[in-house]
Design an enzyme around this catalytic site. Structure first.
Site, short mmCIF file in Angstrom:
data_model
loop_
_atom_site.label_atom_id
_atom_site.label_comp_id
_atom_site.label_asym_id
_atom_site.label_seq_id
_atom_site.Cartn_x
_atom_site.Cartn_y
_atom_site.Cartn_z
N GLY A 156 98.05 -72.08 -5.12
CA GLY A 156 97.41 -70.90 -5.70
C GLY A 156 97.55 -70.87 -7.22
NE ARG A 182 96.48 -72.24 -0.86
CZ ARG A 182 97.53 -71.75 -1.51
NH1 ARG A 182 98.66 -72.44 -1.55
NH2 ARG A 182 97.46 -70.59 -2.11
CG ASP A 232 104.68 -74.83 1.41
OD1 ASP A 232 105.76 -75.00 2.01
OD2 ASP A 232 103.91 -73.89 1.68
CE LYS A 236 101.72 -72.61 -7.79
NZ LYS A 236 100.70 -72.89 -6.77
CB THR A 237 104.33 -69.41 -6.57
OG1 THR A 237 103.69 -68.46 -5.73
CG2 THR A 237 105.83 -69.24 -6.43
CG ASP A 291 103.41 -65.82 -3.61
OD1 ASP A 291 102.48 -65.24 -4.18
OD2 ASP A 291 103.25 -66.53 -2.61
P1 FBP Z 1 101.14 -70.49 -4.00
O1 FBP Z 1 102.33 -70.25 -3.12
O2 FBP Z 1 100.48 -71.79 -3.77
O3 FBP Z 1 101.45 -70.25 -5.45
O4 FBP Z 1 100.02 -69.39 -3.63
C1 FBP Z 1 100.33 -68.06 -3.65
C2 FBP Z 1 99.21 -67.17 -3.18
O5 FBP Z 1 98.59 -66.55 -4.29
C3 FBP Z 1 99.74 -66.13 -2.19
O6 FBP Z 1 100.22 -65.00 -2.85
C4 FBP Z 1 98.54 -65.88 -1.32
O7 FBP Z 1 98.92 -65.46 -0.03
C5 FBP Z 1 97.87 -67.21 -1.26
O8 FBP Z 1 98.19 -67.87 -2.47
C6 FBP Z 1 96.38 -67.11 -1.11
O9 FBP Z 1 95.87 -68.37 -0.93
P2 FBP Z 1 94.39 -68.82 -1.24
O10 FBP Z 1 94.26 -68.95 -2.71
O11 FBP Z 1 94.28 -70.13 -0.56
O12 FBP Z 1 93.48 -67.75 -0.71
#
Ligand code: FBP
Length: 544
Positions: free
Chosen positions: A77, A141, A172, A198-199, A201
């Site tokens: 993300g 991803r 991950d 990075k994230t 979250d």
């Molecule tokens: P990462 O863990 O890869 O940083 O992604 C976080 C995130 O933004 C989450 O908060 C959310 O649930 C998910 O990605 C959404 O995924 P997508 O971009 O595939 O819709």
């Protein structure tokens, strides 16, 4: 297109670096490390990258380096500051030898496997300095886990003369970086792999990593939006706003935004799990606050809901664990393939235990369906697709109707729904994220120059001024343990959830009763929140 004055000023901003990275460095090594769990198993799985010391960079002597090429991947993300990691790495690599090159693999790890890449130049990089987004090379991803992928990767890395690969990702993706580092080390391929935390979250943090980049900016962006809604809420005084906030599993974003904006309700998934609350308990908790405020004449307010809430309700957690098993083909360890979504739902429902089936069927049809459908490539339920905000408000409405019939409630309940997620992931990085990310990238070039592999780039002491930040590297294996994924135990980086005995949660818990009854704060500005918390008392009185 002509740039705005703000864009020009933002592009000209020179991110700050820790003092140690402002000149030549020497790597100081600490003691040997251990993984956070399952030490014997992780050591056996990563014989070449296990136990390495933590590295700290200090000022050292200037050395001349031969030109070297580096590759970079944005994985998972989006998070504000990704472009600054790339520009920091670019500047760091060029500072060691101006003839060194940086390549970006396109659209995530898939670009490495499919040999899709670009070479960065000064003009190209300059367009993206201090901007949000991952659009410079895109993200994806694709899970890097198969030998064929690693072998396909090494072909292109050799062709481009790349000595090191930097993978920017969450837990991950950094787990994958570690697996790749180990594979290339075991094969003696001579390619180093470095991770970068990075994230938005905020769940990739531990004793060594203070925060993952993007969390700061994302929370500020959401808090501003929540503050705007709260001001609207205080002005119209007729809606209850149910706001779901991104953050996959952990509730860090919801908690941080609650501290910044003081909503009437903020659910914390980790607490819901610890108290073994049922969905009905959660609904009753919210409905009670709605009713208490209605008794004061206030039929409005705000509720913050962490994206992953549903996974933390114990009965649903148990259900999801069984669904994950059922959706995995035991012979391949991969997700089962179905002809259609309906077929998938039917298969799942006829293969789970009766108690779990009862829980599944007690949920609204769209939630039931989403839980039965595909996981993301890392095996996670796609919680961002579950409309928890609508689920909860519908259930609160039902509860209030019942209380009305019983004469326990006599208010009006008009909900509005919001999901803040994608709005915050590509915002222009805050100064903190701009500096932090640039430093992480620059620092990665020093880990590469020092021959490190299987390390994550880390910058510590970040509550001090940037010059005092501490730069170095942490072995990724140090953060690992075994967890059950797709029906098997796998080595993964341990996710950091909200600590219920930690200071941020305790502070929130000590204030939430007051916040539940006050009018919601109309500012997302933490500096002003202390005063705005008092003003709504007057609003409440005026309403009587
Ligand atoms: P990462 O863990 O890869 O940083 O992604 C976080 C995130 O933004 C989450 O908060 C959310 O649930 C998910 O990605 C959404 O995924 P997508 O971009 O595939 O819709």
């Amino acid at each position: 297109m002509k740039k705005s004055a703000l864009q020009v000023a933002r592009a000209a901003y020179q991110p700050k670096l820790p003092r140690a990275l402002q000149g030549p460095v020497v790597a100081k090594e600490g003691a040997a490390t251990q993984s956070v769990g399952n030490q014997e198993e992780i050591k056996a799985m990563f014989p070449n990258t296990y136990g390495m010391p933590v590295i700290t960079f200090e000022a050292g002597e200037q050395k001349t380096l031969e030109p070297f090429n580096v590759g970079i991947i944005l994985s998972g993300g989006q998070a504000p500051g990704g472009h600054n990691v790339i520009s920091g790495l670019y500047d760091g690599v060029k500072s060691l030898n101006k003839n060194s090159k940086l390549y970006g693999f396109l659209m995530g790890p898939g670009g490495l496997v499919d040999h899709k890449y670009v070479e960065f130049t000064d003009e190209f990089i300059d367009e993206y300095r201090n901007t949000g987004g991952f659009d410079i090379i895109g993200s994806g991803r694709t899970k890097l886990e198969k030998t064929e992928q690693f072998e396909s990767g090494i072909e292109i890395l050799r062709k481009l003369g790349i000595k090191a690969l930097v993978i920017i990702g969450g837990d991950d993706s950094n787990t994958n970086a570690c697996v790749l580092a180990e594979y290339y080390a075991a094969k003696n391929y001579g390619v180093q792999v470095i991770g970068c935390p990075k994230t938005i979250d905020g769940d990739l943090k531990n004793d060594q990593i203070e925060t993952s980049f993007g969390f700061d900016t994302a929370c500020k962006t959401y808090s501003e939006l929540i503050g705007n809604i709260q001001r609207d809420c205080n002005s119209a005084r007729k809606y209850w706003h149910f706001i779901k906030l991104m953050g996959r599993s952990a509730s860090h974003i919801a908690l941080e935004c609650a501290l910044e904006t003081q909503p009437n309700v903020c659910l914390i998934s980790e607490e819901v799990e610890q108290k073994a609350m049922s969905l009905d308990d959660v609904v009753t908790y919210i409905a009670k606050i709605v009713a208490d405020r209605a008794a004061e004449g206030n039929n409005f307010g705000t509720v913050l809901i962490p994206e992953g809430l549903i996974e933390f309700i114990p009965a649903i957690k148990k259900l999801i664990a069984e669904l994950n098993e059922v959706l995995t083909d035991p012979t391949t360890g991969e997700s089962r393939v179905f002809g259609s979504k309906d077929e998938q739902v039917k298969f799942v429902k006829s293969n789970i235990a009766p108690d779990n089936l009862a829980v599944l069927e007690s949920l609204p049809k769209d939630v039931e369906r989403q839980l039965c459908l595909d996981r993301d490539p890392h095996g996670n339920v796609q919680v961002s697709l579950i409309e928890t905000e609508k689920l909860l408000s519908a259930m609160v409405a039902m509860k209030l109707d019942k209380w009305k019939q019983e004469g326990k409630y006599n208010g009006k309940f008009a909900p509005q729904h919001h999901f803040f997620g994608y709005e915050g992931r590509c915002a222009a990085p805050s100064n903190y994220d701009a500096d932090y990310c640039y430093s992480l990238g620059y620092n990665a070039s020093r880990l590469i120059a020092n021959g490190k592999t299987g390390y994550m780039s880390v910058i510590k002491n970040t509550t001090a001024p940037a010059a005092e930040w501490i730069a170095g590297g942490v072995p990724i294996t140090m953060m690992m343990n075994l967890e059950r994924r797709n029906g098997a135990m796998k080595p993964v980086i341990r996710k950091a959830l909200v600590e219920l005995d930690g200071a941020p949660f305790k502070f929130f818990a000590s204030k939430r009763e007051d916040m539940s009854i006050l009018a919601p704060s109309s500012t997302g500005d933490p500096a002003r929140s202390a005063t705005s918390a008092r003003r709504p008392l007057l609003l409440n009185k005026a309403n009587k």
